[in-house]
Design an enzyme around this catalytic site. Structure first.
Site, short mmCIF file in Angstrom:
data_model
loop_
_atom_site.label_atom_id
_atom_site.label_comp_id
_atom_site.label_asym_id
_atom_site.label_seq_id
_atom_site.Cartn_x
_atom_site.Cartn_y
_atom_site.Cartn_z
N HIS A 115 -47.95 8.98 29.00
CA HIS A 115 -49.20 9.49 28.43
C HIS A 115 -50.40 9.26 29.35
CE1 HIS A 115 -51.66 11.26 25.52
NE2 HIS A 115 -51.50 10.44 24.49
N ASP B 235 -51.21 14.63 28.83
CA ASP B 235 -51.54 14.54 27.41
C ASP B 235 -50.58 15.40 26.59
OD1 ASP B 235 -52.37 17.14 27.82
OD2 ASP B 235 -54.50 16.65 27.79
#
Length: 375
Positions: free
Chosen positions: A348, A352
């Site tokens: 992450h 995204d």
């Protein structure tokens, strides 16, 4: 003339980010004559077993560490006298297993003061505890009661440590897809019928690799890795994909290079080669490094969906589940189709949710409509 200085063999970094390795097996003993570049010790990293060679020809004077000992990068593994001559007397540490050494540390016992009762004067755990009792120290129980204590060693240990570090250091997000695999099944069957008789069976894995490689080309933010210590993102122009291979009760991940430039036949051949080398323990360090994404074919175990853990230094891991018949909607009507479960876990910090959705969709699309030609 004075004796030549001893040459040290130290544990170098034989893989990306190696911090330590475990001694698996000594191929020589003190006093043995060795040739330059002759393998003298096998060590296990978090990637594979590696044979380390003698830096010079001569006589082994010291082998530092028993099998099972974990040593940090830069530690001395062996000392070699560059010319063959009688061994000089030296004060070597007494022979003892790693568990015995730990027990001695727990009890505050100096192993040099303990007379060993094992073969060749080897110090045993009971020797350590007897020494502690004689000096007035009551040994505490070595461990909690258990049916069996099994040392965590070898590939299982390295896999456990690598997975734990990845879970601690890489914040992960996941995307799930259920893909209509009707065309994929047909393409795999066609490819299998065209393959030469007597060769390994043509599996779905070459299709999975090609789909992932094409998705990487379409989503270059996944063909990268992040380094927060340097505040940098390393983008790659090639397309290197890790292939998770089960070896015993652990995993090894060899890296398939230039995956986007290979046809299905070439991919199948390279996968066969890497898988065989992984299971035989013959992978080179350069065959274990540099992947942007890893593929794991969990469908071969009967698994459908899972949440695989992104490996350190990579952007994502793609898990392909077991293809099974399921009811799905086609033009608003329920039909039974072959369905492929697909899971993508991603770092992450690097991508995204929107980028992950695009990458997962690209993999799914290329599995749903695979290009059939072989070359």
């Amino acid at each position: 003339m004075s004796d030549p200085p001893l040459v040290e063999l130290r544990l170098a970094d034989v893989g990306e980010g190696l911090a330590e390795a475990e001694i698996v097996e000594w191929l020589v003993r003190p006093g043995d004559a060795v040739a330059a570049d002759q393998p003298i010790v096998v060590v296990m990293t978090d990637k594979a077993s590696v044979e380390l060679p003698a830096p010079v020809a001569g006589t082994v004077r010291e082998c530092a560490g028993e099998p099972g000992t974990v040593i940090p990068t830069g530690s001395v593994l062996a000392r070699i006298e560059p010319s063959i001559r009688a061994a000089a007397p030296h004060d070597a540490a007494p022979q003892a297993a790693p568990s015995t050494r730990r027990r001695a540390t727990e009890l505050g016992v100096d192993l040099r003061a303990v007379r060993g009762s094992g073969p060749g004067g080897r110090v045993l755990a009971e020797d350590v505890e007897g020494h502690a009792t004689a000096r007035g120290t009551t040994p505490a129980p070595a461990s909690a009661p258990a049916d069996e204590i099994v040392p965590l060693r070898g590939l299982r240990r390295q896999t456990a440590r690598a997975v734990a570090e990845a879970w601690r250091t890489v914040p992960q997000i996941a995307e799930f897809r259920d893909v209509d695999a009707t065309a994929l099944v047909r393409a795999r069957n066609d490819a299998r019928s065209q393959r030469a008789a007597g060769g390994p069976p043509f599996t779905y894995l070459p299709f999975f690799v090609r789909a992932t490689a094409q998705a990487l080309l379409a989503n270059p933010s996944f063909n990268a890795s992040i380094d927060l210590e340097r505040d940098t993102i390393a983008r790659r122009s090639g397309c290197s994909i890790g292939i998770a291979v089960a070896v015993g009760d652990a995993l090894i991940v060899p890296v398939l290079r230039d995956a986007a430039s290979l046809g299905l036949d070439a991919l199948a051949g390279e996968l066969d080669r890497l898988t065989a080398r992984a299971r035989d323990g013959r992978l080179r360090p350069d065959e274990l490094a540099g992947a942007s994404v890893t593929i794991t074919n969990v469908g071969s175990y009967g698994t459908e969906f899972g949440v695989p853990i992104v490996r350190r230094g990579e952007s994502a891991i793609v898990a392909f589940g077991r293809i099974r018949d399921a009811v799905t909607a086609v033009d608003g009507a329920p039909v039974v189709r072959a369905m492929l479960p697909l899971t993508v876990s991603a770092d992450h910090r690097l991508n995204d949710g929107r980028a992950l959705a695009a990458f997962a969709a690209a993999v799914a699309d290329r599995c749903r409509e695979p290009a059939p030609p072989l070359r």
